[in-house]
Motif scaffolding. Structure first.
Motif, short mmCIF file in Angstrom:
data_model
loop_
_atom_site.label_atom_id
_atom_site.label_comp_id
_atom_site.label_asym_id
_atom_site.label_seq_id
_atom_site.Cartn_x
_atom_site.Cartn_y
_atom_site.Cartn_z
N VAL A 96 1.07 -1.16 -0.01
CA VAL A 96 0.08 0.00 0.09
C VAL A 96 0.91 1.09 -0.04
N GLU A 97 0.47 2.51 -0.49
CA GLU A 97 1.16 3.66 -0.46
C GLU A 97 1.15 4.29 0.90
N GLY A 98 2.29 4.72 1.16
CA GLY A 98 2.52 5.34 2.78
C GLY A 98 3.91 4.42 3.03
N ARG A 99 4.50 5.28 4.09
CA ARG A 99 5.57 5.04 4.72
C ARG A 99 5.39 4.26 5.96
N GLU A 109 10.77 3.61 -0.89
CA GLU A 109 10.14 3.69 -2.07
C GLU A 109 8.74 4.32 -2.05
N GLY A 110 8.30 4.62 -0.51
CA GLY A 110 7.24 5.48 -0.48
C GLY A 110 5.88 4.26 -0.36
N VAL A 111 6.10 3.40 -0.15
CA VAL A 111 4.98 2.21 -0.16
C VAL A 111 5.31 1.54 1.21
N ARG A 112 4.59 0.48 1.69
CA ARG A 112 4.95 -0.51 2.72
C ARG A 112 4.21 -1.71 2.48
#
Length: 122
Positions: A96-99, A109-112
């Motif tokens: 998903v997007e978000g750190r 990468e700005g995802v987790r």
């Protein structure tokens, strides 16, 4: 019981997770996941270079995940105490997007990575 179909894997990957693992493997080499029951992102699997996170007797190897385009399987470990709570669950690794707030390789990468789950028969 007749074996009409193979049992569902304990751990599976979404296409988005598999794609991210291909990119991370290209940058970092062989990978592994570990999921603990800790306070920081305890429900999020942490991705490390294979062997960077030291596993021990209190950890369970749930799967060696095959990823198309990646030479070595990605091991998925979980703390034994967490496994006791989740042992009747099929875990699906997604992105998903978000750190996240951990040391997992995907953070820049700005995802987790995220676990989705489905209850399976006992």
């Amino acid at each position: 019981m007749t074996g009409d179909s193979a049992p569902a894997p304990l751990v599976d990957l979404t296409p988005a997770a598999a794609e991210l693992l291909r990119r991370l493997t290209a940058a970092h080499g062989p990978l592994m996941f570990h999921q603990s029951g800790g306070c920081c992102d305890g429900s999020a699997p942490m991705c490390y270079p294979e062997g960077e996170f030291r596993t021990g007797g209190s950890d369970v190897l749930l799967a060696a995940l095959s990823v198309d385009g990646v030479d070595e399987p990605v091991s998925f470990w979980m703390s034994a105490s967490q496994y006791e709570a989740w042992r009747h669950t099929r875990l699906i690794v997604d992105v998903v997007e978000g750190r996240g707030s951990g040391f997992s390789l995907e953070a820049p990468e700005g995802v987790r990575f995220l676990i989705r789950s489905r209850l399976v028969g006992s």
